[in-house]
Design an enzyme around this catalytic site. Structure first.
Site, PDB file in Angstrom:
ATOM      1  CG  HIS A 299       0.551   6.925   5.419  1.00  0.00           C
ATOM      2  ND1 HIS A 299       1.697   7.357   6.047  1.00  0.00           N
ATOM      3  CD2 HIS A 299       0.723   5.595   5.218  1.00  0.00           C
ATOM      4  CE1 HIS A 299       2.525   6.332   6.220  1.00  0.00           C
ATOM      5  NE2 HIS A 299       1.958   5.244   5.728  1.00  0.00           N
TER       6      HIS A 299
ATOM      7  N   GLY B 184       0.822  -1.203   0.000  1.00  0.00           N
ATOM      8  CA  GLY B 184       0.000   0.000   0.000  1.00  0.00           C
ATOM      9  C   GLY B 184       0.852   1.247   0.000  1.00  0.00           C
TER      10      GLY B 184
ATOM     11  CG  HIS C 177      -0.602   1.488   7.411  1.00  0.00           C
ATOM     12  ND1 HIS C 177       0.351   0.991   8.279  1.00  0.00           N
ATOM     13  CD2 HIS C 177       0.086   2.260   6.523  1.00  0.00           C
ATOM     14  CE1 HIS C 177       1.542   1.467   7.922  1.00  0.00           C
ATOM     15  NE2 HIS C 177       1.413   2.231   6.860  1.00  0.00           N
ATOM     16  CD  GLU C 178      -1.028   2.576   2.838  1.00  0.00           C
ATOM     17  OE1 GLU C 178      -0.546   3.714   2.763  1.00  0.00           O
ATOM     18  OE2 GLU C 178      -0.344   1.571   3.072  1.00  0.00           O
TER      19      GLU C 178
ATOM     20  CB  CYS D 203       5.210   2.082   7.196  1.00  0.00           C
ATOM     21  SG  CYS D 203       4.791   3.588   6.317  1.00  0.00           S
ATOM     22  CG  LEU D 204       6.508   0.872   1.110  1.00  0.00           C
ATOM     23  CD1 LEU D 204       5.923   1.202  -0.264  1.00  0.00           C
ATOM     24  CD2 LEU D 204       7.611  -0.168   0.986  1.00  0.00           C
TER      25      LEU D 204
ATOM     26  CD  GLN E  46       3.381   5.811   2.610  1.00  0.00           C
ATOM     27  OE1 GLN E  46       2.384   5.312   2.114  1.00  0.00           O
ATOM     28  NE2 GLN E  46       4.377   5.081   3.087  1.00  0.00           N
TER      29      GLN E  46
END
Ligand code: NI
Length: 167
Positions: free
Chosen positions: A138, A46, A134-135, A92-93, A51
Site C-alpha cells: 500500500h 492491518g 500487503h501493507e 483489504c479494507l 488507505q
C-alpha cells in the site's frame, strides 16, 4: 481520536507512493492512534496510511485473536525475506468483499521505528508476514488485486463502482 475515511479501490490516491516519516512526533502518534481506531472499528487486521489518504510510511497491524496486540511500523523496510513462497487468501479494507489468493514470501524480517521513534526488527511468518507485505505494498501505491489476472481486476473494478453508486 477519530475514525478516518478509508479510500476504496480503484481510487487513484491508493496509487500514490508514501514518503518516509522525517520525525516521529505527536502528529504521527495521533495519526497512529486514529489509524488503529479505524482498523479495529472496520474491523481489519492491518491498515496503511495510504488507505486514509495520508502519504507517509506508517502502518498499523493487529493479527492477534484478542485484538490487543497493536503493531506500529513507521518507515518499515524488509531486511530479509525467505526464498520459500506461499499462496494465501487476502482481503483489504479498501476492496470490501473481495478475497483472493496472492503469492508472497513465506517469512520476512522487517525493520521499522515504533511510535516512540525507536528502531526495532521483527521476524514475521504466517498471517503476520502476509499482512506486513500487503501493507507495505500500500505504501508503494500497490493494492493486492493488482497481482490478479487482468480479467479479475476488470471485474473487481466494475463491482466496486456499482457498490460506490449504491451507497
Ligand atoms: Ni489492504
Amino acid at each position: 481520536m477519530a475514525l478516518l475515511n478509508i479510500l476504496n479501490y480503484p481510487d487513484k490516491r491508493l496509487h500514490k507512493v508514501a514518503k518516509p516519516v522525517t520525525e516521529v512526533n505527536d502528529r504521527i502518534r495521533r495519526l497512529v492512534a486514529d489509524m488503529a481506531e479505524t482498523m479495529y472499528a472496520a474491523p481489519g487486521v492491518g491498515l496503511a496510511a495510504t488507505q486514509v489518504d495520508v502519504h507517509e510510511r506508517v502502518i498499523v497491524i493487529d493479527v492477534s485473536e484478542t485484538h490487543d496486540e497493536l503493531l506500529v511500523l513507521i518507515n518499515p523496510e524488509i531486511v530479509w525475506s525467505s526464498d520459500e513462497r506461499k499462496l494465501s487468501e487476502e482481503g483489504c479494507l479498501s476492496v470490501p468483499g473481495i478475497y483472493d489468493n496472492v503469492e508472497r514470501a513465506e517469512k520476512v524480517r522487517v525493520r521499522a521505528l515504533n511510535e516512540k521513534g525507536e528502531t526495532f526488527e521483527l521476524d514475521c511468518e504466517g498471517l503476520l508476514a502476509v499482512c506486513v507485505q500487503h501493507e507495505m505494498d500500500h505504501l508503494m501505491g500497490r493494492v493486492f488485486v493488482e497481482y490478479l489476472s487482468p480479467l479479475k481486476q476488470t471485474r473487481i473494478k466494475s463491482k466496486m463502482k456499482k457498490l460506490a453508486h449504491a451507497m
